[in-house]
Scaffold this active site. Structure first.
Site, PDB file in Angstrom:
ATOM      1  CE  LYS A  62      -4.078  -1.893   2.314  1.00 49.70           C
ATOM      2  NZ  LYS A  62      -4.883  -2.336   1.183  1.00 49.70           N
TER       3      LYS A  62
ATOM      4  CD  GLU B 127      -5.319   5.545   3.125  1.00 51.89           C
ATOM      5  OE1 GLU B 127      -6.521   5.311   3.361  1.00 51.89           O
ATOM      6  OE2 GLU B 127      -4.710   5.023   2.187  1.00 51.89           O
TER       7      GLU B 127
ATOM      8  CG  HIS C  57     -12.696  -2.168   7.056  1.00 49.89           C
ATOM      9  ND1 HIS C  57     -13.312  -0.952   6.900  1.00 49.89           N
ATOM     10  CD2 HIS C  57     -12.112  -2.149   8.266  1.00 49.89           C
ATOM     11  CE1 HIS C  57     -13.101  -0.227   7.980  1.00 49.89           C
ATOM     12  NE2 HIS C  57     -12.384  -0.928   8.832  1.00 49.89           N
TER      13      HIS C  57
ATOM     14  NE  ARG D 205      -6.964 -10.453  -5.438  1.00 50.03           N
ATOM     15  CZ  ARG D 205      -8.092  -9.877  -5.082  1.00 50.03           C
ATOM     16  NH1 ARG D 205      -9.157  -9.963  -5.858  1.00 50.03           N
ATOM     17  NH2 ARG D 205      -8.195  -9.178  -3.972  1.00 50.03           N
TER      18      ARG D 205
END
Ligand code: ADP
Length: 481
Positions: free
Chosen positions: A118, A202, A237, A294
C-alpha cells in the site's frame, strides 16, 4: 505466441469451477489441484485431470509454491490461472512459473510487486497524477513521527498495514489519546497476518462509498476500463453486496474516476484483468485505495452487464492477443451480487462448518449462481466458508433488487447456518432501494438486520421450503414498489 493447451487452476471452490467452465468452452484442457479435504469437491470433478497436493490447510496445499509448480510439470500444463486469493498476487510464484516456461494468467511480476504494497503503490500512482487519500507513508515508523503526522492530517485517521488485505490490520483512530494503542494494535495484526508490520496513516473519510473500476490491459500497452462496481455495503471492511452500475453516480464523476483508474494501470504497464479501488467521499472527492492485480470475486456483475467473459479475455491477453476493442463496451441493465456464507450472524458471523444436507437455488435466466459446493458437500474449517455467489440481472436497479429478494427467498440451505436471512433484510431496506449506500450502512443497522424474523415471515419461508411449487407471497416485495 502459441495458444494455451492446458491450464492448471491453482485454486479451489467456486472460482476454480468458474475458470474450468470458460477453459472448456474455449477447447483448452484443465487440471485441478486439490488438498485432502477437497478430494471429492465439485471443482476436482469438473476438471479434465486432477492432481493431489496433499495437505489440509492452505499453507500445506494451495499456498505451497513448489507443490503447485511440480503439479504443472507433472501434468504438462502450459499455463496457470491463479483465481483470487492464494497465490494470485505472489510474485515468487509468478517468477518461478516464468522460469519454468509456464505462463501465468495475470499481469507481469513487476506490476504485482508494485501494487502489492500500500505504501509503495500510493507513492507510485500519486506520482502519475492519481489522487490518493491525504496521509503519511514515510520511512519512519517512530511513534513520535506518527503523532506529528496524524496531527497534520487531522483526526479521525485510519492506520493501515502496508501489506494489508481483506480488511486486516486497519484501525480507525478518533483522537490523539487513542493513537498509540490504535497503531500498536494495527501493527500486531499486520505482523501476525502478513509478517510485515509497516503502517501508513490516512485521513479517515467519513461515511464514504467504495467504488472500483474494472480495467483490462493487453501486451501492446492498451488499457481500457469496463465500468465501475459499487461495493459500499461492507462488514468490517469486507464486501457483502456488489453492484454495477453504481447508484447515484453522476457521469462526470464516473469519467474522472475512470481516467484515474487507467492512469493507475498505466503506471505499472498493466496487462490482463485488474481492479482499481477508490474511496468516494460525501462531497464527491475520491481517492485511490489500492489496485488488485487479479480477477476480483465480484467480477460477475461486470460480466452480466457487458456480456463479456473476463476469464476468456484473461486467457486471450495471456496468449498475446490484443483487446477486442479499445472502446469501453456498453453496459446493459443492472447487476447485483451477494455472497452466501456458511456463518452465524447471531454469533458474530462465526463460520458455521459441517455437511450441507440440502442446497438448491431457483433456476431462472436472470440469475447466475457461482458455487463450488453441492448437496452433500462439507464446509470445513480450513478455507473460506463461502457457499455461493448469487448474481442477478434486471433491466434497471429496482427490478434487479426485486429479483434478488425473490431469489434469496427461494434459496434453500439445510445444514450449516447461513447469512441468507441477513442478506434478505439488508437488500430489502428502503435506503438500499434508494441507493443511499455507504461503508457504514451495515454497522449502523446491524441490530435491525440481526433481529429474528417475525412469525409471518417464518411462515412464508417454511411454505417456500416444503411447497416450492406453490407461489409464495414475498413479504419483502412490497417495499420496493
Ligand atoms: P484491504 O486491502 O484490506 O481491503 P482497503 O485499503 O482496500 O483495504 O480498504 C478496505 C475498506 O476499508 C474500504 O473499502 C473502506 O470501506 C475502508 N477504508 C479504507 N481506507 C479508508 C479511509 N481512509 N477512510 C475510511 N474508510 C477507509
Amino acid at each position: 505466441m502459441k495458444p494455451i493447451q492446458k491450464i492448471l487452476i491453482a485454486n479451489r471452490g467456486e472460482i476454480a469451477v468458474r475458470v474450468i467452465r470458460t477453459a472448456k468452452r474455449m477447447g483448452i484442457k484443465t487440471v485441478a489441484v486439490y488438498s485432502d479435504p477437497d478430494a471429492n469437491s465439485l471443482f476436482v470433478r469438473s476438471a479434465d485431470e486432477a492432481y493431489p497436493l496433499g495437505g489440509t490447510d492452505a499453507r500445506s496445499s494451495y499456498l505451497n509454491v513448489d507443490k503447485v509448480i511440480e503439479a504443472c510439470l507433472t501434468t504438462g500444463a502450459d499455463a496457470v490461472h491463479p483465481g483470487y486469493g492464494f497465490l494470485s498476487e505472489n510474485t515468487t510464484f509468478a517468477k518461478k512459473l516464468e522460469q519454468n516456461g509456464i505462463r501465468f494468467i495475470g499481469p507481469k511480476p513487476h506490476s504485482i510487486e508494485a501494487m502489492g504494497d500500500k505504501i509503495g503503490s500510493r507513492v507510485l500512482v500519486a506520482k502519475n497524477g492519481v489522487p490518493v487519500v491525504p496521509g503519511y507513508e514515510g520511512e519512519s515508523q517512530e511513534m513520535s513521527v506518527f503523532k506529528t503526522e496524524a496531527a497534520k492530517i487531522g483526526y479521525p485517521i485510519m492506520a493501515k498495514a502496508s501489506a494489508g488485505g481483506g480488511g486486516k490490520g486497519m484501525r480507525r483512530i478518533d483522537t490523539p489519546e487513542e493513537l498509540e494503542a490504535g497503531i500498536l494494535s494495527a501493527k500486531r495484526e499486520a505482523m501476525s497476518s502478513f509478517g510485515d508490520d509497516r503502517i501508513l496513516l490516512e485521513k479517515y473519510i467519513v461515511n464514504p462509498r467504495h467504488v472500483e473500476f474494472q480495467i483490462f490491459g493487453d501486451t501492446k500497452g492498451n488499457i481500457i476500463h469496463l465500468h465501475e462496481r459499487d461495493c459500499s455495503l461492507q462488514r468490517r471492511h469486507q464486501k457483502v453486496v456488489e453492484e454495477t452500475p453504481a447508484p447515484n453516480f453522476p457521469s462526470q464523476l464516473k469519467s474522472k474516476m475512470a481516467e484515474a483508474a487507467i492512469l493507475a494501470g498505466k503506471s505499472v504497464q498493466y496487462e490482463g484483468a485488474g481492479t482499481v479501488e477508490f474511496i468516494l467521499g460525501e462531497s464527491g472527492e475520491f481517492y485511490f485505495l489500492e489496485m488488485n492485480t487479479r480477477l476480483q470475486v465480484e467480477h460477475p456483475v461486470t460480466e452480466m452487464t457487458t456480456g463479456l467473459d473476463l476469464v476468456e479475455w484473461q486467457i486471450r491477453v495471456c496468449q498475446g492477443e490484443p483487446l477486442p476493442s479499445l472502446e469501453t463496451p456498453a453496459q446493459k441493465g443492472h447487476a447485483l451480487e451477494v455472497r452466501i456464507y456458511a456463518e452465524d450472524p447471531k454469533e458474530g458471523f462465526l463460520p458455521s462448518i459441517g455437511k450441507i444436507h440440502h442446497l438448491s437455488f431457483p433456476t431462472r435466466e436472470d440469475l447466475r449462481i457461482d458455487s463450488g459446493v453441492v448437496t452433500g458437500s462439507e464446509i470445513t474449517m480450513y478455507y473460506d466458508p463461502m457457499i455461493a455467489k448469487l448474481i442477478v440481472w434486471g433491466e434497471d436497479r429496482l427490478t434487479a433488487i426485486q429479483r434478488l429478494m425473490e431469489c434469496l427467498s427461494e434459496t434453500i440451505v439445510f445444514g450449516p447456518k447461513t447469512n441468507l436471512q441477513f442478506l434478505q433484510k439488508l437488500v430489502s431496506t428502503d435506503e438500499f432501494a434508494k441507493g443511499h449506500v455507504s461503508t457504514h450502512f451495515i454497522a449502523d443497522k446491524e441490530s435491525e438486520l440481526l433481529k429474528e424474523n417475525n412469525k409471518e415471515e417464518m411462515k412464508y419461508a417454511l411454505a417456500g421450503l416444503f411447497f416450492s411449487h406453490v407461489e409464495v407471497k414475498n413479504p419483502w416485495k412490497a417495499k420496493v414498489n
